[in-house]
Design an enzyme around this catalytic site. Structure first.
Site, PDB file in Angstrom:
ATOM      1  N   SER A 124     107.753  28.661 -42.624  1.00  0.00           N
ATOM      2  CA  SER A 124     107.698  29.348 -43.912  1.00  0.00           C
ATOM      3  C   SER A 124     106.999  28.479 -44.942  1.00  0.00           C
ATOM      4  O   SER A 124     107.104  27.243 -44.905  1.00  0.00           O
ATOM      5  CB  SER A 124     109.136  29.614 -44.360  1.00  0.00           C
ATOM      6  OG  SER A 124     109.170  29.999 -45.710  1.00  0.00           O
ATOM      7  N   TYR A 148     118.281  26.638 -46.165  1.00  0.00           N
ATOM      8  CA  TYR A 148     117.385  27.433 -45.317  1.00  0.00           C
ATOM      9  C   TYR A 148     116.058  26.701 -45.123  1.00  0.00           C
ATOM     10  O   TYR A 148     115.572  26.526 -44.006  1.00  0.00           O
ATOM     11  CB  TYR A 148     117.143  28.821 -45.924  1.00  0.00           C
ATOM     12  CG  TYR A 148     115.955  29.517 -45.304  1.00  0.00           C
ATOM     13  CD1 TYR A 148     116.021  30.007 -44.005  1.00  0.00           C
ATOM     14  CD2 TYR A 148     114.739  29.638 -45.999  1.00  0.00           C
ATOM     15  CE1 TYR A 148     114.914  30.607 -43.415  1.00  0.00           C
ATOM     16  CE2 TYR A 148     113.643  30.238 -45.420  1.00  0.00           C
ATOM     17  CZ  TYR A 148     113.722  30.731 -44.128  1.00  0.00           C
ATOM     18  OH  TYR A 148     112.632  31.302 -43.541  1.00  0.00           O
ATOM     19  N   LYS A 152     113.936  24.913 -41.689  1.00  0.00           N
ATOM     20  CA  LYS A 152     112.544  25.084 -41.261  1.00  0.00           C
ATOM     21  C   LYS A 152     111.829  23.742 -41.234  1.00  0.00           C
ATOM     22  O   LYS A 152     111.067  23.444 -40.315  1.00  0.00           O
ATOM     23  CB  LYS A 152     111.807  26.059 -42.186  1.00  0.00           C
ATOM     24  CG  LYS A 152     112.303  27.496 -42.120  1.00  0.00           C
ATOM     25  CD  LYS A 152     112.091  28.116 -40.737  1.00  0.00           C
ATOM     26  CE  LYS A 152     112.541  29.566 -40.684  1.00  0.00           C
ATOM     27  NZ  LYS A 152     112.624  30.094 -39.320  1.00  0.00           N
TER      28      LYS A 152
HETATM   29  P1  NAD Z   1     114.978  39.341 -39.594  1.00  0.00           P
HETATM   30  O1  NAD Z   1     116.330  38.924 -40.021  1.00  0.00           O
HETATM   31  O2  NAD Z   1     114.556  40.741 -39.828  1.00  0.00           O
HETATM   32  O3  NAD Z   1     114.767  38.994 -38.048  1.00  0.00           O
HETATM   33  C1  NAD Z   1     115.412  37.931 -37.408  1.00  0.00           C
HETATM   34  C2  NAD Z   1     116.051  38.484 -36.139  1.00  0.00           C
HETATM   35  O4  NAD Z   1     116.675  37.426 -35.426  1.00  0.00           O
HETATM   36  C3  NAD Z   1     117.108  39.540 -36.407  1.00  0.00           C
HETATM   37  O5  NAD Z   1     116.852  40.648 -35.571  1.00  0.00           O
HETATM   38  C4  NAD Z   1     118.438  38.854 -36.041  1.00  0.00           C
HETATM   39  O6  NAD Z   1     119.373  39.765 -35.526  1.00  0.00           O
HETATM   40  C5  NAD Z   1     117.975  37.840 -35.015  1.00  0.00           C
HETATM   41  N1  NAD Z   1     118.751  36.593 -34.922  1.00  0.00           N
HETATM   42  C6  NAD Z   1     119.091  35.746 -35.924  1.00  0.00           C
HETATM   43  N2  NAD Z   1     119.720  34.665 -35.421  1.00  0.00           N
HETATM   44  C7  NAD Z   1     119.767  34.841 -34.057  1.00  0.00           C
HETATM   45  C8  NAD Z   1     120.252  34.044 -32.985  1.00  0.00           C
HETATM   46  N3  NAD Z   1     120.797  32.836 -33.187  1.00  0.00           N
HETATM   47  N4  NAD Z   1     120.125  34.534 -31.726  1.00  0.00           N
HETATM   48  C9  NAD Z   1     119.547  35.739 -31.508  1.00  0.00           C
HETATM   49  N5  NAD Z   1     119.048  36.520 -32.482  1.00  0.00           N
HETATM   50  C10 NAD Z   1     119.157  36.064 -33.743  1.00  0.00           C
HETATM   51  O7  NAD Z   1     113.944  38.312 -40.294  1.00  0.00           O
HETATM   52  P2  NAD Z   1     112.366  38.344 -40.381  1.00  0.00           P
HETATM   53  O8  NAD Z   1     112.009  38.579 -41.791  1.00  0.00           O
HETATM   54  O9  NAD Z   1     111.804  39.202 -39.320  1.00  0.00           O
HETATM   55  O10 NAD Z   1     112.066  36.818 -40.086  1.00  0.00           O
HETATM   56  C11 NAD Z   1     111.740  36.338 -38.792  1.00  0.00           C
HETATM   57  C12 NAD Z   1     111.538  34.836 -38.852  1.00  0.00           C
HETATM   58  O11 NAD Z   1     110.518  34.542 -39.800  1.00  0.00           O
HETATM   59  C13 NAD Z   1     112.771  34.050 -39.312  1.00  0.00           C
HETATM   60  O12 NAD Z   1     112.832  32.862 -38.576  1.00  0.00           O
HETATM   61  C14 NAD Z   1     112.489  33.772 -40.767  1.00  0.00           C
HETATM   62  O13 NAD Z   1     113.140  32.610 -41.229  1.00  0.00           O
HETATM   63  C15 NAD Z   1     110.982  33.591 -40.740  1.00  0.00           C
HETATM   64  N6  NAD Z   1     110.338  33.862 -42.036  1.00  0.00           N
HETATM   65  C16 NAD Z   1     110.574  35.051 -42.675  1.00  0.00           C
HETATM   66  C17 NAD Z   1     109.983  35.307 -43.909  1.00  0.00           C
HETATM   67  C18 NAD Z   1     110.278  36.573 -44.667  1.00  0.00           C
HETATM   68  O14 NAD Z   1     110.118  36.592 -45.897  1.00  0.00           O
HETATM   69  N7  NAD Z   1     110.662  37.669 -44.013  1.00  0.00           N
HETATM   70  C19 NAD Z   1     109.138  34.341 -44.480  1.00  0.00           C
HETATM   71  C20 NAD Z   1     108.903  33.153 -43.794  1.00  0.00           C
HETATM   72  C21 NAD Z   1     109.523  32.930 -42.574  1.00  0.00           C
HETATM   73  C1  WQD Z   2     108.846  36.928 -55.072  1.00  0.00           C
HETATM   74  C2  WQD Z   2     108.632  36.898 -56.581  1.00  0.00           C
HETATM   75  C3  WQD Z   2     110.561  36.179 -57.813  1.00  0.00           C
HETATM   76  C4  WQD Z   2     113.043  39.640 -56.744  1.00  0.00           C
HETATM   77  C5  WQD Z   2     111.395  34.021 -50.413  1.00  0.00           C
HETATM   78  C6  WQD Z   2     111.910  32.773 -49.759  1.00  0.00           C
HETATM   79  C7  WQD Z   2     110.857  32.188 -48.858  1.00  0.00           C
HETATM   80  C8  WQD Z   2     110.339  33.237 -47.876  1.00  0.00           C
HETATM   81  C9  WQD Z   2     109.944  34.506 -48.556  1.00  0.00           C
HETATM   82  C10 WQD Z   2     111.536  33.008 -45.818  1.00  0.00           C
HETATM   83  C11 WQD Z   2     109.231  35.676 -57.257  1.00  0.00           C
HETATM   84  C12 WQD Z   2     110.227  37.631 -58.143  1.00  0.00           C
HETATM   85  C13 WQD Z   2     111.991  38.745 -56.863  1.00  0.00           C
HETATM   86  C14 WQD Z   2     113.472  40.368 -57.901  1.00  0.00           C
HETATM   87  C15 WQD Z   2     111.752  39.262 -59.190  1.00  0.00           C
HETATM   88  N1  WQD Z   2     111.328  33.609 -46.898  1.00  0.00           N
HETATM   89  N2  WQD Z   2     111.357  38.556 -58.056  1.00  0.00           N
HETATM   90  N3  WQD Z   2     112.784  40.146 -59.081  1.00  0.00           N
HETATM   91  O1  WQD Z   2     111.177  33.707 -53.533  1.00  0.00           O
HETATM   92  O2  WQD Z   2     108.684  33.823 -53.082  1.00  0.00           O
HETATM   93  O3  WQD Z   2     110.248  33.677 -51.203  1.00  0.00           O
HETATM   94  O4  WQD Z   2     110.997  34.946 -49.407  1.00  0.00           O
HETATM   95  O5  WQD Z   2     111.041  31.996 -45.417  1.00  0.00           O
HETATM   96  O6  WQD Z   2     111.446  31.118 -48.214  1.00  0.00           O
HETATM   97  O7  WQD Z   2     112.248  31.827 -50.763  1.00  0.00           O
HETATM   98  O8  WQD Z   2     110.129  35.782 -52.461  1.00  0.00           O
HETATM   99  O9  WQD Z   2     110.389  38.198 -52.721  1.00  0.00           O
HETATM  100  O10 WQD Z   2     112.301  36.703 -53.400  1.00  0.00           O
HETATM  101  O11 WQD Z   2     110.229  36.733 -54.791  1.00  0.00           O
HETATM  102  O12 WQD Z   2     111.180  39.097 -60.280  1.00  0.00           O
HETATM  103  O13 WQD Z   2     114.411  41.154 -57.860  1.00  0.00           O
HETATM  104  O14 WQD Z   2     109.298  38.024 -57.158  1.00  0.00           O
HETATM  105  O15 WQD Z   2     111.003  35.498 -58.953  1.00  0.00           O
HETATM  106  O16 WQD Z   2     108.376  35.317 -58.324  1.00  0.00           O
HETATM  107  P1  WQD Z   2     110.086  34.162 -52.689  1.00  0.00           P
HETATM  108  P2  WQD Z   2     110.841  36.916 -53.293  1.00  0.00           P
END
Ligand code: NAD
Ligand code: WQD
Length: 337
Positions: A124, A148, A152
């Site tokens: 991330s 979190y 990562k």
């Molecule tokens: P999500 O929660 O929709 O998907 C994660 C999936 O993993 C879920 O289906 C959950 O049931 C499963 N899971 C969690 N822990 C588990 C475990 N220990 N064993 C088996 N299954 C498990 O999330 P997502 O948004 O699809 O994210 C996927 C990956 O990408 C995550 O690792 C997340 O940290 C990373 N990521 C997400 C974002 C984002 O904003 N969505 C941004 C950067 C990184």
């Molecule tokens: C985006 C922008 C908020 C909600 C997070 C995690 C990051 C990654 C992605 C997993 C920001 C603003 C948001 C609201 C708002 N996940 N906002 N009102 O914070 O960039 O990233 O998700 O790895 O680790 O930190 O994403 O969608 O929460 O916010 O004004 O109700 O929207 O302040 O500027 P963020 P976000």
């Protein structure tokens, strides 16, 4: 290729599973459904015209994971499974360390036992924390500001150490910026439980009338209009990035890191406007205090992925808003029906 996808029932995993099936790969999803439902995989099968196999298990369960490897014999793994809510991670940090670190270590050990040497890992942009200034290049200093993010950051280091110790291991760390959007069919998408933490799902629920208004967290940042700026990347482009990384690992071992973003930041108010245009709905909002822990701006330098993977984002924020709105309006209660 035979690809084992952990967390494949979730948001990014289901879109990537669909892309893999469409490209002719065989997929086994391992997911404990802690943050998803099997309905996403049923819909992926409808859309692809063929199914992924599915094992309901926690990736930390080495017995079930070993059996899945013995049975499916994967050539490669894409590891999405993990807990991802920043706020929650400050309340239950040990759960985050147990789930995110525990699952990845169990997975790496099981891969080694079963002669599987390729892994694509979901990292991330959160690892850039407040350590450097955007646009972030992959060699920028990293760190983390919450449990979190620390999982990562630690996992990147664990993967790098594992690759240094095993010349056969090929690791792709993909640092996603802000994933948004949905498959254009409107049949799969992001289905957050409870009040959404992230901007796009919240805006979508306001547009659908499920929530009264958006709270904009601060308008006094040093950005174009004072609201936070982020690099929003369409989940279908993100899925394509995983296929490109898998292909790269087929010819290259070692440890590799790529940003997956667009390189272009959008502010909160720009997103509100784009969503209003895509949905034809007004999004009422109120500016409130900054959210603790937020940075002013986060966006990628995407040259490395373009150069080495031949990948770049193709879809726009407008596409993502239209696709999110289609998903939200067709499925007001998500996969629960
Ligand atoms: P999500 O929660 O929709 O998907 C994660 C999936 O993993 C879920 O289906 C959950 O049931 C499963 N899971 C969690 N822990 C588990 C475990 N220990 N064993 C088996 N299954 C498990 O999330 P997502 O948004 O699809 O994210 C996927 C990956 O990408 C995550 O690792 C997340 O940290 C990373 N990521 C997400 C974002 C984002 O904003 N969505 C941004 C950067 C990184
Ligand atoms: C985006 C922008 C908020 C909600 C997070 C995690 C990051 C990654 C992605 C997993 C920001 C603003 C948001 C609201 C708002 N996940 N906002 N009102 O914070 O960039 O990233 O998700 O790895 O680790 O930190 O994403 O969608 O929460 O916010 O004004 O109700 O929207 O302040 O500027 P963020 P976000």
């Amino acid at each position: 290729m035979r690809v084992l996808v952990t967390g494949g029932a979730g948001y990014i995993g289901s879109h990537t599973t669909l892309a893999l099936l469409r490209e002719g790969h065989d997929v086994l999803v391992v997911d404990d459904l802690s943050n998803s439902s099997e309905e996403s995989l049923r819909r992926v099968a409808d859309l692809a015209g063929r199914e992924a196999s599915f094992v309901e298990a926690n990736v930390r369960d080495e017995e079930k994971l070993g059996a899945a490897f013995a049975d499916f014999k994967p050539d490669a793994v894409i590891h999405f499974a993990g807990w991802k809510a920043v706020g929650e991670s400050t309340e239950i940090p040990l759960t985050y360390y147990r789930e995110n670190l525990g699952s990845t270590i169990a997975l790496l050990e099981t891969m080694a036992k079963h002669d599987c040497h390729r892994i694509v890992f979901s990292s991330s942009a959160t690892v850039y924390g407040e350590m450097s200034e955007p646009p972030f290049t992959e060699d920028a200093q990293t760190g983390a500001t919450n449990p979190y993010g620390r999982t990562k950051h630690m996992l990147e280091q664990i993967l790098e150490d594992a690759a240094a110790a095993d010349p056969k291991l090929a690791v792709a760390v993909l640092r996603y910026f802000n994933p948004i959007g949905a498959d254009e069919s409107g049949r799969i998408g992001e289905d957050p439980k409870g009040i959404p933490n992230n901007l796009l799902p919240f805006v979508a629920q306001v547009a659908a009338g499920r929530r009264e208004k958006l709270m904009v967290f601060g308008d006094d940042y040093n950005t174009a209009d004072g609201t936070g700026a982020r690099d929003y990347i369409h989940v279908v482009d993100l899925a394509a990035g995983h296929l490109a990384a898998l292909e790269y690992l087929t010819g290259n071992s070692g440890y590799h890191v790529w940003n997956l973003g667009t390189g272009n930041p959008s502010t909160v108010l720009e997103i509100v406007k784009a969503f209003e245009e895509a949905s034809g709905k007004e999004i009422p909002y109120e500016v409130v205090a900054r959210r603790p822990g937020d940075v002013a701006a986060s966006y990628a330098n995407v040259d490395k992925a373009h150069r080495e993977l031949g990948w770049s984002a193709e879809k726009t924020v407008a596409d993502a808003c239209a696709d999110t709105y289609r998903w939200q309006s067709n499925n007001p209660n998500g996969f629960a029906g």
